[in-house]
Design an enzyme around this catalytic site. Sequence first.
Site, PDB file in Angstrom:
ATOM      1  N   SER A 240      -1.239   6.391  -5.751  1.00 27.79           N
ATOM      2  CA  SER A 240      -0.204   6.103  -4.758  1.00 27.79           C
ATOM      3  C   SER A 240       0.159   4.614  -4.725  1.00 27.79           C
ATOM      4  CB  SER A 240      -0.704   6.525  -3.376  1.00 27.79           C
ATOM      5  OG  SER A 240       0.273   6.245  -2.412  1.00 27.79           O
TER       6      SER A 240
ATOM      7  N   LYS B 118       4.184   7.219  -3.411  1.00 30.07           N
ATOM      8  CA  LYS B 118       3.944   6.094  -2.503  1.00 30.07           C
ATOM      9  C   LYS B 118       3.596   6.590  -1.094  1.00 30.07           C
ATOM     10  CE  LYS B 118       4.008   1.999  -0.756  1.00 30.07           C
ATOM     11  NZ  LYS B 118       2.820   1.157  -0.982  1.00 30.07           N
ATOM     12  N   GLY B 119       2.687   5.896  -0.415  1.00 30.86           N
ATOM     13  CA  GLY B 119       2.283   6.286   0.929  1.00 30.86           C
ATOM     14  C   GLY B 119       3.463   6.343   1.890  1.00 30.86           C
TER      15      GLY B 119
ATOM     16  N   ILE C   4       1.622  -5.352   0.050  1.00 33.57           N
ATOM     17  CA  ILE C   4       2.968  -4.778   0.133  1.00 33.57           C
ATOM     18  C   ILE C   4       3.243  -4.356   1.581  1.00 33.57           C
ATOM     19  CG2 ILE C   4       4.491  -2.892  -0.672  1.00 33.57           C
ATOM     20  CD1 ILE C   4       3.743  -4.854  -2.927  1.00 33.57           C
TER      21      ILE C   4
ATOM     22  N   CYS D 169      -6.047   2.469   7.004  1.00 29.03           N
ATOM     23  CA  CYS D 169      -5.088   1.790   7.889  1.00 29.03           C
ATOM     24  C   CYS D 169      -5.665   1.576   9.276  1.00 29.03           C
ATOM     25  CB  CYS D 169      -3.826   2.629   8.031  1.00 29.03           C
ATOM     26  SG  CYS D 169      -3.234   3.171   6.470  1.00 29.03           S
TER      27      CYS D 169
ATOM     28  N   LYS E  16      -8.455   9.959   1.072  1.00 28.39           N
ATOM     29  CA  LYS E  16      -8.647   8.793   0.202  1.00 28.39           C
ATOM     30  C   LYS E  16      -9.488   7.748   0.933  1.00 28.39           C
ATOM     31  CE  LYS E  16      -6.103   5.544  -2.638  1.00 28.39           C
ATOM     32  NZ  LYS E  16      -4.806   5.311  -3.260  1.00 28.39           N
TER      33      LYS E  16
ATOM     34  N   THR F 240      -8.012  -0.078  -2.357  1.00 27.51           N
ATOM     35  CA  THR F 240      -8.257  -1.480  -2.746  1.00 27.51           C
ATOM     36  C   THR F 240      -9.342  -2.133  -1.884  1.00 27.51           C
ATOM     37  OG1 THR F 240      -6.446  -2.108  -1.295  1.00 27.51           O
ATOM     38  CG2 THR F 240      -5.924  -1.853  -3.624  1.00 27.51           C
TER      39      THR F 240
ATOM     40  N   GLY G 230      -9.200   0.581 -11.275  1.00 25.22           N
ATOM     41  CA  GLY G 230      -9.247  -0.200 -12.511  1.00 25.22           C
ATOM     42  C   GLY G 230      -9.255   0.609 -13.786  1.00 25.22           C
TER      43      GLY G 230
ATOM     44  N   GLY H 267      -3.655   3.415 -11.426  1.00 19.05           N
ATOM     45  CA  GLY H 267      -2.844   2.595 -10.531  1.00 19.05           C
ATOM     46  C   GLY H 267      -2.282   1.363 -11.198  1.00 19.05           C
TER      47      GLY H 267
HETATM   48  C1  LIG Z   1       1.033  -2.369  -5.314  1.00 21.73           C
HETATM   49  C2  LIG Z   1       0.085  -1.336  -4.781  1.00 21.73           C
HETATM   50  C3  LIG Z   1       0.505  -0.469  -3.781  1.00 21.73           C
HETATM   51  C4  LIG Z   1      -0.363   0.509  -3.277  1.00 21.73           C
HETATM   52  N1  LIG Z   1       0.062   1.366  -2.303  1.00 21.73           N
HETATM   53  C5  LIG Z   1      -0.771   2.345  -1.849  1.00 21.73           C
HETATM   54  C6  LIG Z   1      -0.317   3.299  -0.880  1.00 21.73           C
HETATM   55  O1  LIG Z   1       0.842   3.285  -0.459  1.00 21.73           O
HETATM   56  N2  LIG Z   1      -1.217   4.232  -0.437  1.00 21.73           N
HETATM   57  C7  LIG Z   1      -2.504   4.303  -0.913  1.00 21.73           C
HETATM   58  O2  LIG Z   1      -3.263   5.174  -0.491  1.00 21.73           O
HETATM   59  N3  LIG Z   1      -2.936   3.434  -1.864  1.00 21.73           N
HETATM   60  C8  LIG Z   1      -2.107   2.468  -2.333  1.00 21.73           C
HETATM   61  N4  LIG Z   1      -2.541   1.598  -3.302  1.00 21.73           N
HETATM   62  C9  LIG Z   1      -3.928   1.727  -3.839  1.00 21.73           C
HETATM   63  C10 LIG Z   1      -3.937   2.458  -5.188  1.00 21.73           C
HETATM   64  O3  LIG Z   1      -3.418   3.773  -5.073  1.00 21.73           O
HETATM   65  C11 LIG Z   1      -5.357   2.503  -5.772  1.00 21.73           C
HETATM   66  O4  LIG Z   1      -6.209   3.200  -4.887  1.00 21.73           O
HETATM   67  C12 LIG Z   1      -5.943   1.111  -6.006  1.00 21.73           C
HETATM   68  O5  LIG Z   1      -4.950   0.217  -6.470  1.00 21.73           O
HETATM   69  C13 LIG Z   1      -7.105   1.109  -6.988  1.00 21.73           C
HETATM   70  O6  LIG Z   1      -6.704   1.639  -8.234  1.00 21.73           O
HETATM   71  P1  LIG Z   1      -6.223   0.704  -9.483  1.00 21.73           P
HETATM   72  O7  LIG Z   1      -7.277  -0.367  -9.655  1.00 21.73           O
HETATM   73  O8  LIG Z   1      -6.111   1.635 -10.645  1.00 21.73           O
HETATM   74  O9  LIG Z   1      -4.914   0.107  -9.096  1.00 21.73           O
HETATM   75  C14 LIG Z   1      -1.692   0.609  -3.806  1.00 21.73           C
HETATM   76  C15 LIG Z   1      -2.092  -0.255  -4.831  1.00 21.73           C
HETATM   77  C16 LIG Z   1      -1.232  -1.214  -5.327  1.00 21.73           C
HETATM   78  C17 LIG Z   1      -1.707  -2.122  -6.435  1.00 21.73           C
END
Ligand SMILES: Cc1cc2nc3c(=O)[nH]c(=O)nc-3n(C[C@H](O)[C@H](O)[C@H](O)COP(=O)(O)O)c2cc1C
Length: 308
Positions: free
Chosen positions: A25, A49-50, A75, A134, A169, A197, A248, A269
Amino acid sequence: MIKPTADLQVLIAGLSLKNPVMTASGTFGYASEFVDLVDLNRLGAIVVKGLSLEPSIGNPPPRIVETPCGMLNAIGLENVGIKAFINEKLPFLRTLSPPLIVNIYGKCIEEYCELARHIEDVDGISAIEVNISCPNVKSGGIAFGVDPQAAFDVISAVRKQVSKTLIVKLSPNVTDITQIARSVVDAGADCLSLINTLTGMVIDIETRRPKLANITGGLSGPAIRPVAVRMVWQVAQAVSVPIIGIGGIMTASDALEFLIAGASAIQVGTANFVNPRATLDIIEGIETFMVQHHIEKLSDITGTLKTG
Ligand SMILES: Cc1cc2nc3c(=O)[nH]c(=O)nc-3n(C[C@H](O)[C@H](O)[C@H](O)COP(=O)(O)O)c2cc1C
């Protein structure tokens, strides 16, 4: 000669996926943005996207800063809102074959429930992924996902609204992720996805100001992968629902680490920003690994970590 293949299908919490690779997402928009870059029908599932009840413009810029082996983002959950999503984004998404998973977030339990009700009645959405990272504005702004009772309360309330597959999540910003995992499973979660994150901060030493307007942000990318793999492994031992590993994942071997640790599927992601075709490369890489190692089905990889 016929190229050897492997069976990448996976069934998780009632969702039938042709392979275990999903988009994470917030890193893949509403999928239509990637239509010229990725054959979307090859994905295991699409997570959008959330979404919130009302549209949100998110935080002021700067909202992204690069970090060693990753990025920090604030964001602020910018999105079009649930109604515009259903009216404007869903018609395209319905034309695709992978199951659609809609990620939601709210500022209080009532908002989460109302979002869930909207989604429950809509065709073409296979599952809800609830982002509990959140702040709860009715409880002094503490994130739902860092308190076992708050996590239980929000998920049991959402569970009453939906019969669709309910994925929760998890936030990694906790001392013991297994405690939160058990709480949300007790509350009715069908499946867990982890991790979101990790909260971080970057400072510009010349101006002595934070590099993000929001001061702190969420760290993602390869820097967080060992933490995520460790948490998936811990949670896999604590609960019996399926797990979607996130954090990652840039390559097929990264994805395989999560599967071996106990994940049944994975999400990609930050890698989408570096290589928009990362998801497809990972699907192909997992298949190649399986063929090379004579592994017929994906379930022969999940949870096969040897520690003895
Ligand atoms: C730019 C950005 C926007 C994100 N927006 C959301 C979101 O809207 N809802 C959500 O649950 N996670 C969101 N995440 C978290 C990612 O879905 C993911 O859990 C996190 O980035 C770890 O995975 P990755 O290291 O592969 O990016 C966002 C991450 C990034 C980098």
